[in-house]
Design a protein around this motif. Structure first.
Motif, PDB file in Angstrom:
ATOM      1  N   LEU A  51       0.854  -1.182   0.000  1.00 35.52           N
ATOM      2  CA  LEU A  51       0.000   0.000   0.000  1.00 35.52           C
ATOM      3  C   LEU A  51       0.891   1.234   0.000  1.00 35.52           C
ATOM      4  O   LEU A  51       1.805   1.340   0.826  1.00 35.52           O
ATOM      5  N   GLU A 295      -5.021  -4.470  -9.004  1.00 35.89           N
ATOM      6  CA  GLU A 295      -4.826  -3.211  -8.306  1.00 35.89           C
ATOM      7  C   GLU A 295      -6.117  -2.416  -8.222  1.00 35.89           C
ATOM      8  O   GLU A 295      -6.468  -1.887  -7.158  1.00 35.89           O
ATOM      9  N   GLN A 296      -6.838  -2.301  -9.317  1.00 40.56           N
ATOM     10  CA  GLN A 296      -8.077  -1.532  -9.310  1.00 40.56           C
ATOM     11  C   GLN A 296      -9.146  -2.192  -8.440  1.00 40.56           C
ATOM     12  O   GLN A 296      -9.913  -1.499  -7.755  1.00 40.56           O
ATOM     13  N   ASN A 299      -8.049  -1.500  -4.805  1.00 37.47           N
ATOM     14  CA  ASN A 299      -8.218  -0.081  -4.474  1.00 37.47           C
ATOM     15  C   ASN A 299      -9.692   0.263  -4.279  1.00 37.47           C
ATOM     16  O   ASN A 299     -10.050   1.020  -3.367  1.00 37.47           O
ATOM     17  N   LEU A 303     -10.196   0.009   0.002  1.00 39.63           N
ATOM     18  CA  LEU A 303      -9.919   1.375   0.442  1.00 39.63           C
ATOM     19  C   LEU A 303     -11.196   2.200   0.369  1.00 39.63           C
ATOM     20  O   LEU A 303     -11.984   2.054  -0.573  1.00 39.63           O
ATOM     21  N   ARG A 308      -8.639   6.937  -0.680  1.00 41.48           N
ATOM     22  CA  ARG A 308      -8.150   7.129  -2.053  1.00 41.48           C
ATOM     23  C   ARG A 308      -7.883   8.601  -2.329  1.00 41.48           C
ATOM     24  O   ARG A 308      -6.919   8.947  -3.031  1.00 41.48           O
ATOM     25  N   TYR A 313      -3.006   3.893  -2.383  1.00 42.17           N
ATOM     26  CA  TYR A 313      -3.279   2.975  -3.485  1.00 42.17           C
ATOM     27  C   TYR A 313      -2.421   1.725  -3.320  1.00 42.17           C
ATOM     28  O   TYR A 313      -1.305   1.762  -2.792  1.00 42.17           O
ATOM     29  N   LYS A 315      -0.269  -1.373  -5.023  1.00 42.59           N
ATOM     30  CA  LYS A 315       0.538  -1.498  -6.224  1.00 42.59           C
ATOM     31  C   LYS A 315       1.415  -2.741  -6.151  1.00 42.59           C
ATOM     32  O   LYS A 315       2.058  -3.006  -5.140  1.00 42.59           O
TER      33      LYS A 315
END
Length: 384
Positions: A51, A295-296, A299, A303, A308, A313, A315
């Motif tokens: 993160l 990842e999307q 996120n 989160l 955000r 984010y 990764k």
């Protein structure tokens, strides 16, 4: 269902998720597909996942959950690898968010994709997941379910790669079975003995016994006497086109999984100048779309909007697969430091070395003085 403190405990039996199942028996019978799925799932599970905020790693309860133990029975590596294996076999990988009393995510539990079906609620048009449980049917809001998938036509459920490869798998299995049947039904003899005269049955047995004993006692060397011809029986199982079928299978599997065919053991026609090009091909054309989807999804569902907006984010670090050999890395680091692109301590961190004093400054070429000194009058080149 979605809601504060929603209890999913009745979905479980004996502390084990009833939905965690095997994603397809084809993996155990087809080496090429097993190799492709293993390559993809191991690659995704091996990528460091952290993160970040403003390019720097941060630690929260959610980041610790993903980095170490998404649930009480699995490590982060096992979690990502299993999720990716489900995605690469059934076309979909599902992980249910389990909440604590304060509505904080406490664990992520992988579900059997065969028991999950995306559905659209009629009035709100929200996406829900219909789950077949041991005590009935349950509905989970899309924000409570991590879902990674292959390409799709309706935007909600991925297409199974094994379904796409069904004809290839069937053809491959039939050719293999035909080859085995041919080998089992083939003549077991290795030589043909031609005699100049007709022999009685007893004499034939005597000659054959002498031939076998002489062959065994002399390390396979045979002496061809006058009046006797020895012809070896040639067996050419290439007539079954097994190797050609294997090449076709590798090519089709690689195409479906969008990966270079050389990753499945095919070397014919492959021309790469370096290992870096091999890795770059795999990362750019295969892993990047998968990584971006993970990842999307993380996120969006792990989160909050406020987090955000604060710049947080998740990764994956794909650079771990592109480090190259020692010489290539050395040249890359050398140029990066001299051009002010990397700080020495950043490179030391990538090489898992401790930071050193003075290594947090950017440097430039020529005398490699710190950039800050060049900005001050009377120091460095600017002060001349």
């Amino acid at each position: 269902m979605k809601g504060e403190g929603y209890n999913f405990s009745k979905w479980f039996r004996g502390g084990k998720s009833i939905f965690f199942g095997s994603a397809g028996g084809t993996l155990a019978t087809n080496e090429t597909i097993f190799s492709a799925v293993t390559r993809l799932s191991n690659a995704m599970a091996s990528l460091p996942l952290k993160l970040y905020k403003d390019f720097s790693p941060v630690n929260t309860s959610v980041s610790d959950l993903l980095a170490n133990a998404p649930n009480r029975n699995m490590s982060s590596f096992d979690f990502i690898r299993t999720l990716e294996t489900h995605r690469d076999t059934s076309g979909n990988g599902y992980a249910l968010k389990m909440y604590g009393s304060n509505y904080q995510v406490e664990s992520l539990v992988i579900l059997d994709p065969a028991r999950v079906q995306p559905v659209i609620e009629k009035d709100t048009l929200d996406l829900w997941y219909e789950v077949e449980g041991d005590k009935g049917r349950y509905y989970v809001h899309n924000m409570d379910m991590i879902h990674v998938k292959h390409i799709h036509t309706n935007g909600y459920k991925g297409i199974s790669p094994l379904a796409v490869l069904r004809n290839t798998i069937d053809f491959d299995e039939k050719v293999r079975q035909f080859s085995l049947d041919t080998m089992d039904g083939a003549v077991k003899a290795s030589f043909i003995l031609k005699m100049a005269t007709h022999l009685s049955t007893d004499k034939k047995k005597e000659v054959l016994a002498n031939f076998k004993n002489f062959y065994q006692e002399n390390g396979g060397v045979l002496i061809q006497e006058s009046g006797v011809e020895i012809d070896p029986i040639k067996r050419d199982f290439m007539d079954t086109k097994v190797f050609e079928v294997e090449k076709i299978t590798r090519s089709r599997v690689a195409t479906v999984y969008n990966m270079p065919v050389h990753m499945l053991g095919e070397t014919e026609g492959v021309n790469y100048n370096s290992m870096e090009q091999l890795s770059l091909d795999f990362v750019q054309n295969t892993l990047i779309p998968i990584v971006r989807q993970y990842e999307q999804e993380l996120n969006r569902k792990l989160l909050t909007p406020k987090e955000r907006l604060r710049g947080l984010y998740f990764k994956f670090n794909v650079n771990a697969l592109l480090r190259g050999d020692m010489k290539t890395r050395g040249d890359f680091y050398f140029k990066g430091v001299r051009s002010g692109l990397f700080k020495p301590n950043e490179i030391r961190a990538w090489e898992e070395l401790p930071p050193e004093k003075g290594g947090d400054s950017l440097y430039m070429s020529r005398d490699l003085s710190p950039i800050e000194e060049r900005k001050e009058p009377g120091k460095g080149v600017s002060g001349r």
